[in-house]
Design an enzyme around this catalytic site. Structure first.
Site, PDB file in Angstrom:
ATOM      1  N   TYR A   1      45.963  -5.502 -14.210  1.00 45.59           N
ATOM      2  CA  TYR A   1      46.410  -5.207 -12.845  1.00 45.59           C
ATOM      3  C   TYR A   1      47.549  -4.212 -12.994  1.00 45.59           C
ATOM      4  O   TYR A   1      48.519  -4.493 -13.701  1.00 45.59           O
ATOM      5  CB  TYR A   1      46.935  -6.470 -12.159  1.00 45.59           C
ATOM      6  CG  TYR A   1      45.859  -7.381 -11.612  1.00 45.59           C
ATOM      7  CD1 TYR A   1      44.963  -6.917 -10.654  1.00 45.59           C
ATOM      8  CD2 TYR A   1      45.763  -8.707 -12.027  1.00 45.59           C
ATOM      9  CE1 TYR A   1      43.974  -7.761 -10.134  1.00 45.59           C
ATOM     10  CE2 TYR A   1      44.789  -9.551 -11.508  1.00 45.59           C
ATOM     11  CZ  TYR A   1      43.902  -9.067 -10.566  1.00 45.59           C
ATOM     12  OH  TYR A   1      42.942  -9.895 -10.051  1.00 45.59           O
TER      13      TYR A   1
ATOM     14  N   LYS B   1      37.013  -1.748 -12.386  1.00 45.25           N
ATOM     15  CA  LYS B   1      36.309  -2.934 -11.867  1.00 45.25           C
ATOM     16  C   LYS B   1      36.605  -3.089 -10.382  1.00 45.25           C
ATOM     17  O   LYS B   1      37.774  -3.166  -9.991  1.00 45.25           O
ATOM     18  CB  LYS B   1      36.789  -4.167 -12.639  1.00 45.25           C
ATOM     19  CG  LYS B   1      36.274  -5.495 -12.106  1.00 45.25           C
ATOM     20  CD  LYS B   1      36.680  -6.638 -13.026  1.00 45.25           C
ATOM     21  CE  LYS B   1      36.210  -7.989 -12.537  1.00 45.25           C
ATOM     22  NZ  LYS B   1      37.032  -8.565 -11.477  1.00 45.25           N
TER      23      LYS B   1
ATOM     24  N   SER C   1      41.922 -11.913 -18.402  1.00 47.96           N
ATOM     25  CA  SER C   1      42.684 -11.563 -17.203  1.00 47.96           C
ATOM     26  C   SER C   1      44.130 -11.213 -17.562  1.00 47.96           C
ATOM     27  O   SER C   1      44.662 -11.664 -18.580  1.00 47.96           O
ATOM     28  CB  SER C   1      42.674 -12.758 -16.244  1.00 47.96           C
ATOM     29  OG  SER C   1      43.671 -12.633 -15.258  1.00 47.96           O
TER      30      SER C   1
ATOM     31  N   THR D   1      41.412  -3.366 -12.700  1.00 40.73           N
ATOM     32  CA  THR D   1      40.868  -3.919 -11.450  1.00 40.73           C
ATOM     33  C   THR D   1      41.434  -3.137 -10.277  1.00 40.73           C
ATOM     34  O   THR D   1      42.654  -3.007 -10.137  1.00 40.73           O
ATOM     35  CB  THR D   1      41.212  -5.416 -11.349  1.00 40.73           C
ATOM     36  OG1 THR D   1      40.605  -6.062 -12.455  1.00 40.73           O
ATOM     37  CG2 THR D   1      40.693  -6.030 -10.063  1.00 40.73           C
TER      38      THR D   1
ATOM     39  N   HIS E   1      34.942  -8.980  -6.677  1.00 47.19           N
ATOM     40  CA  HIS E   1      35.952  -9.975  -7.054  1.00 47.19           C
ATOM     41  C   HIS E   1      35.460 -11.389  -6.720  1.00 47.19           C
ATOM     42  O   HIS E   1      36.232 -12.263  -6.327  1.00 47.19           O
ATOM     43  CB  HIS E   1      37.262  -9.681  -6.312  1.00 47.19           C
ATOM     44  CG  HIS E   1      38.499  -9.939  -7.132  1.00 47.19           C
ATOM     45  ND1 HIS E   1      39.254  -8.955  -7.691  1.00 47.19           N
ATOM     46  CD2 HIS E   1      39.119 -11.095  -7.478  1.00 47.19           C
ATOM     47  CE1 HIS E   1      40.286  -9.475  -8.326  1.00 47.19           C
ATOM     48  NE2 HIS E   1      40.222 -10.779  -8.220  1.00 47.19           N
TER      49      HIS E   1
END
Ligand SMILES: Cc1cc2nc3c(=O)[nH]c(=O)nc-3n(C[C@H](O)[C@H](O)[C@H](O)COP(=O)(O)O)c2cc1C
Length: 430
Positions: free
Chosen positions: A195, A297, A159, A221, A321
């Site tokens: 992100y 994603k 992440s 994402t 998510h």
């Protein structure tokens, strides 16, 4: 170590088991837990069927132990979904509406779980989705999960909001004993999730750092122009303990995000994610700044899958998510067939959402996924037994998938097709 939160009345005589030297008892039947994913395990002790988990044998058992071991605010942060959590529950539930059509007498003595993606052969089509804040589970954090995945030649997607820096996770993986890619430029077992924050320089800097550290794919994402409304966390705001940091934004690197004095990644994201993100400007831009395989994603429709292919992505991430963004969107398994039909094999499909059993993996593969990832199970396994817990969790899931293949009569991942599944409604017509 976190204190064990046990606020349950268990029947006298129920045998105890031990967590970190403290005795604990699981009061809820693990199968029942499947329908209660988002509830703290402590909430319905009265209706619970006594059961003891001394050694977890499936992912639901691991989840049950984690629910007791984690602080309530961490459990709520990890387990909850948006609003009424309809999509969260649906993600898991819909798997039980698909039936497997087993074939027999097909020599299943040799089963090959390997799956190839981005030019690399992995030991299994099962990977780990990006989830934030792993040090809340165990002090090894994302490094423990990365090492567990890489030691099995499987994938962890890191992440943006990690508690161990992306460079330290890469070093931890490279330092595994006999790791075949220790000195290679790319680490096939690590992908980086991005992100795209408002300041594109910060986003680009993260991409450059991930490239330099050896990550082998970039997962952007796209389902978070704003954060979903997670009621548990609004009622009881989640705060990062002072000793846990957003490790990718510390120190001297200029990609420092405002992390709101130790609050969760959710807050940092709310302040920094860019709601103006769009196909034309941003996915094209990302495509142009990196040669790494690019995954989008958060795709749930055939239309967006088509746009993603036009934008030149290397894989499509079918994901909602984990039910944490827009409640009432379909379960990912429901969205998968229309996307698989639209994609028609042009790029691979990476799937996540609600996967908790080998048969779930089998069903997602049959409905068109090429790769299947788990999010929360990695957090819960890390909570249970650190790096080793994640290894055991992956082992359970791999072995369950192997068994599903043997009993369904197929020996290769690529041979798991639609022919092996039917929706329950088709049997209902009989
Ligand atoms: C606690 C938590 C944190 C997450 N953090 C991220 C994140 O930082 N980036 C991201 O792309 N997805 C994030 N996700 C979504 C997961 O990548 C994944 O899509 C989802 O967990 C899959 O569903 P599952 O948990 O049922 O397996 C997060 C999910 C959870 C539960």
């Amino acid at each position: 170590m976190f204190p064990i939160v046990i606020e349950i009345n268990f029947p006298s005589g129920t045998p105890a088991f031990t967590i970190n030297g403290q005795s604990a008892v699981v009061v809820q039947d693990a199968a029942a837990t499947a329908k209660e994913t988002a509830k703290p395990a402590t909430s319905d002790a009265k209706d619970a069927t006594p059961a003891t988990i001394s050694a977890p044998v499936c992912l639901r058992d691991i989840e049950q132990i984690a629910s007791m071991k984690l602080k309530k605010s961490s459990w709520d942060y990890f387990s909850s979904g948006a609003m009424d959590q309809e999509t969260l529950q649906l993600n898991s539930e819909v798997f039980s509406r698909i039936r497997i059509r087993p074939r027999v007498l097909r020599d299943v003595s040799q089963v090959d779980l390997s799956a190839s993606l981005f030019g690399y052969k992995f030991a299994s089509p099962i990977g780990i989705s990006p989830t934030a804040m792993m040090k809340l589970c165990d002090e090894s954090g994302e490094a423990g999960v990365g090492r567990a995945a890489a030691s099995f030649n499987q994938v962890q997607t890191l992440s943006t909001f990690t508690t161990v820096s992306l460079e330290d996770v890469a070093s931890a993986v490279r330092s595994l004993p006999d790791y075949p890619h220790a000195k290679a430029q790319r680490i096939p077992n690590l992908w980086f999730q991005l992100y795209v924050v408002e300041d594109r320089k910060k986003a680009e800097e993260l991409v450059r750092r991930a490239e330099k550290a050896g990550y082998s794919a970039l997962v952007v994402t796209v389902d978070t122009p704003r954060l979903g409304r997670r009621l548990h966390n609004i009622r009881d705001p989640f705060r990062l303990p002072s000793d846990v940091k957003h490790a990718n934004f510390e120190g001297n690197n200029s990609a420092t995000l405002d992390n709101e004095i130790g609050q969760g990644g959710a807050v940092a994201l709310r302040n920094n994610n860019d709601a103006s993100l769009n196909w034309d400007r941003d996915i094209g831009w990302l495509r142009s700044i990196t040669k790494l395989p690019l995954v989008v994603k958060g795709i749930l429709t055939a239309e967006d899958a088509e746009l993603a292919i036009k934008a030149g992505v290397d894989a499509i991430g079918v994901s909602n998510h984990g039910g944490r963004q827009l409640d009432s969107v379909p379960a990912t398994l429901e969205a998968l067939p229309e996307i698989a039909r639209a994609v028609a094999g042009r790029v691979p499909i990476i799937f996540d959402g609600g996967v908790r059993r080998g048969t779930d993996v089998f069903k997602a593969l049959a409905l068109g996924a090429n790769f299947v990832c788990v999010g929360r199970p990695s957090l819960f396994a890390l909570t249970w037994d650190g790096e080793e817990g994640v290894r055991k969790m992956l082992d359970m899931l791999n072995e369950e998938l192997r068994l599903a293949m043997v009993l369904a009569g197929t020996t290769k991942i690529s041979a798991i097709t639609m022919q092996f599944v039917r929706h329950e409604s088709e049997y209902g017509k009989l």
